[in-house]
Enzyme design. Structure first.
Site, PDB file in Angstrom:
ATOM      1  N   LYS A 206      25.705  47.240  37.743  1.00  0.00           N
ATOM      2  CA  LYS A 206      24.424  47.562  38.376  1.00  0.00           C
ATOM      3  C   LYS A 206      24.464  48.993  38.924  1.00  0.00           C
ATOM      4  CE  LYS A 206      21.534  45.991  42.195  1.00  0.00           C
ATOM      5  NZ  LYS A 206      21.232  44.909  43.125  1.00  0.00           N
ATOM      6  N   GLU A 212      36.754  49.214  39.330  1.00  0.00           N
ATOM      7  CA  GLU A 212      37.422  48.427  38.289  1.00  0.00           C
ATOM      8  C   GLU A 212      36.717  48.593  36.948  1.00  0.00           C
ATOM      9  OE1 GLU A 212      36.464  47.374  41.263  1.00  0.00           O
ATOM     10  OE2 GLU A 212      37.736  45.765  42.040  1.00  0.00           O
ATOM     11  N   GLY A 267      23.363  41.290  42.216  1.00  0.00           N
ATOM     12  CA  GLY A 267      24.427  41.186  41.215  1.00  0.00           C
ATOM     13  C   GLY A 267      24.675  39.755  40.773  1.00  0.00           C
ATOM     14  N   ARG A 268      24.865  38.848  41.744  1.00  0.00           N
ATOM     15  CA  ARG A 268      25.211  37.471  41.377  1.00  0.00           C
ATOM     16  C   ARG A 268      24.009  36.674  40.887  1.00  0.00           C
ATOM     17  NH1 ARG A 268      25.701  38.779  46.381  1.00  0.00           N
ATOM     18  NH2 ARG A 268      24.602  37.792  48.109  1.00  0.00           N
ATOM     19  N   GLU A 353      29.462  34.218  48.301  1.00  0.00           N
ATOM     20  CA  GLU A 353      29.014  35.593  48.555  1.00  0.00           C
ATOM     21  C   GLU A 353      27.627  35.573  49.217  1.00  0.00           C
ATOM     22  OE1 GLU A 353      30.694  38.592  45.645  1.00  0.00           O
ATOM     23  OE2 GLU A 353      28.566  38.947  45.413  1.00  0.00           O
ATOM     24  N   HIS A 384      44.320  14.602  37.706  1.00  0.00           N
ATOM     25  CA  HIS A 384      45.782  14.533  37.638  1.00  0.00           C
ATOM     26  C   HIS A 384      46.418  15.596  38.519  1.00  0.00           C
ATOM     27  CE1 HIS A 384      45.686  11.642  34.313  1.00  0.00           C
ATOM     28  NE2 HIS A 384      44.510  12.219  34.100  1.00  0.00           N
ATOM     29  N   LYS A 512      34.923  47.693  48.286  1.00  0.00           N
ATOM     30  CA  LYS A 512      34.798  48.765  47.298  1.00  0.00           C
ATOM     31  C   LYS A 512      35.311  50.099  47.840  1.00  0.00           C
ATOM     32  CE  LYS A 512      31.215  46.766  44.386  1.00  0.00           C
ATOM     33  NZ  LYS A 512      29.919  46.874  43.741  1.00  0.00           N
TER      34      LYS A 512
END
Ligand code: G6Q
Length: 556
Positions: A206, A212, A267-268, A353, A384, A512
């Site tokens: 965005k 990263e 963003g999410r 978030e 399990h 960030k």
């Protein structure tokens, strides 16, 4: 005391909690043969069964009373109308406009945003169809066989969960990869599988400033140019999805290859925008539009269904019941579908978030618990591993179980086994096992009285563990879209009740900027001493190892 905890509605729930906390769901089911009919709701093929919860009609009434005093309906209308519901960033949160298949105008600052949204969707259709049909090829004329999405957080998790879940709808011979981690291993191991001539990179960010993503994008570009030996070929193999055109052109991406979206898309919440480009490429634009349609239908349901029959509102209310009155710290999500394996990871971001906040919308510290810890894994694997704690641990863990009625891969008895495991778990969590039942079982198996004395208490299951079951016909794009929108709106409603802003993420923004200083410190030999002793010690450890000899430095 805040307005919320001081309200008569909150106090009534506290009182009701005391009354109901010793009631067992087993008895509630015994007393009412219609409990399932009463506490289930459906939309299209999706059925939400919430009867296995520690609720009565009275609980639902009191929780709905609480919803009403927090003005959920007013806040919902504000979000759909494009008002600045993201109050700390003064922005709307208009993911609902991205999938507004009715095309009714949605106004932001006096401008209808639907034409812009539709223009980007057309561009996505045109581009994805050209790539998928082979009309748009790599620089040497070979077909694109691999899509690599480089992005992180909201620019990764949404498209990633959808692409994984929609594998049966993918075009044969086309693969999609997701690279997000700053750890070079992620990129390197992905690139090992690829040929530059048949690979298309999507740089998804965005802001186009995320460290990263830019690091991975530059390294991918270098890999490409080193192998191909021609800078000009980059234009045919790199596209970007971003709101920051200046930064994308600085990176060298042709403006025609930039798919835009807008700052009113969080963003999410962005998988419905051009961030969904890898989805459109992988499963085709028609299926991507089905995903949007499914989400839109859930939006319409959320907007219009009465609160008592409103799926997102019901899930939100149950979450609040356990979070704030039973002090449940976490909420588990168990998709009984291998295709939905990444759903818990996606929901972790969406929920944690959005609602991992301490300051309310009036800038005050809250005095009640807000968002839960979300976790989970696909069934039956979790059974399990950690289900033991759900059955007999000391912590309350409300959980959602999701399962398709039909498998995309009907093979022998597999789906029947999967399905029965899912239901067996929710049934056992609800019913538990009484002392007398355990005793009968042990006696039936011929256990001696010593054996019984030594083990019987361990074989008793308290039960009364709440679960929701979300069942749907088959996992297809439309249903998946509805389910994801269901969770988005659940999170929204909880944010409204907790009076927090679900649409900012200052913790992420802080992260960030944090790494910059330490990165500088790591560049030079010699110990540092200007951080806390723990941070100094860890920096100096790495420096000691790294600067030991030249060969080690080559490893970085
Ligand atoms: C999501 C958050 C965060 C964001 C990533 C990537 O709501 O804001 O997860 O999506 O930090 O940001 P960019 O898309 O700007 O690279």
């Amino acid at each position: 005391m805040s307005d919320l905890t001081d309200s008569a509605e909150w106090k009534a729930l506290k009182k009701h909690f005391k009354a109901i906390s010793h009631v067992h769901m087993r008895d509630l089911f015994n007393e009412d043969s219609e409990r399932f009919e009463q506490f289930s709701v459906s939309l299209n093929d999706i059925l939400l069964d919430y009867s296995k919860n520690r609720i009565t009609n009275e609980t639902v009434k009191l929780l709905m009373d609480l919803m009403r005093i927090t003005n959920v309906e007013k806040h919902r209308a504000r979000m759909f109308a494009g008002e600045n519901v993201n109050c700390t960033e003064s922005r709307p949160a208009l993911h609902v406009a991205l999938r507004n298949r009715s095309n009714k105008p949605v106004m932001v600052n006096g401008e209808d945003v639907m034409p812009k949204i539709n223009a980007v969707l057309s561009k996505m259709r045109d581009f994805s169809e050209r790539v998928r049909s082979g009309r748009l090829r790599g620089y040497d004329g070979r077909r694109i066989r691999s899509i690599v999405n480089i992005g992180i957080g909201g620019s990764d998790l949404g498209p990633h969960v959808v692409c994984d879940a929609m594998k049966p709808f993918a075009q044969r011979g086309l693969k999609v990869h997701f690279v997000s981690n700053a750890d070079a291993t992620h990129l390197v191991e992905t690139l090992k599988q690829l040929e530059p001539e048949t690979t298309l990179f999507i740089i998804s960010s965005k802001t186009f400033t995320t460290q990263e993503t830019l690091l991975n994008a530059h390294s991918a570009r270098k890999w490409f140019v080193d192998l191909v030996g021609d800078e000009k070929a980059v234009a045919k193999h790199f596209v970007a999805v971003s709101t920051n055109h200046e930064a994308t052109s600085k990176f060298g991406i042709n403006p025609d290859n930039v798919f835009e979206f807008w700052d009113w898309v969080g963003g999410r919440y962005s998988l419905w925008s051009a961030i969904g480009l890898p989805i459109a490429l992988y499963i085709g634009m028609d299926h991507f539009e089905d995903l949007l349609l499914g989400a839109h239908e859930m939006d319409q349901h959320f907007e219009s269904a009465p609160l008592e029959q409103n799926m997102p509102v019901i899930l939100a209310m149950l979450g609040i019941w356990y979070n704030n009155f039973f002090d449940a710290q976490s909420h588990a999500v168990m998709p009984y579908s291998q295709y939905m394996e990444r759903l818990p990871a996606y929901l972790q971001q969406l929920d944690m978030e959005s609602n991992g906040k301490t300051i309310d919308r009036q800038n005050q510290r809250v005095n009640y618990l807000t968002g839960p810890i979300i976790w989970g894994q696909s069934g039956t694997n979790g059974q399990h591993a950690f289900f033991q704690l759900l059955h007999q641990g000391t912590k309350p863990v409300p959980a959602d179980f999701l399962i398709p009625a039909l498998s995309q891969n009907p093979l022998g008895l597999h789906h029947r086994v999967l399905f029965s495991n899912c239901l067996a778990q929710t049934k056992a969590l609800m019913l538990g096992k009484k002392y007398t039942e355990a005793l009968e079982e042990m006696q039936g198996a011929g256990s001696s009285s010593e054996e019984i004395d030594g083990a019987i208490e361990h074989k008793v299951f308290e039960g009364n563990k709440p679960t929701n079951t979300i069942i749907f016909e088959r996992l297809d794009p439309k249903t998946l879209g509805s389910i994801m929108a269901l969770y988005e709106h659940k999170v929204f409603v909880q944010g409204v009740v907790w009076n927090i802003n679900s649409f900012d993420q200052w913790g992420v923004e802080y992260g960030k900027v944090l790494a910059g200083e330490i990165q500088q410190d790591l560049a030079q030999p010699g110990n540092v001493d200007d951080h806390d002793s723990s941070t100094n010690g860890l920096i100096n450890y790495r420096k000691g190892v790294y600067f030991q000899d030249v060969d080690r430095r080559k490893l970085d």
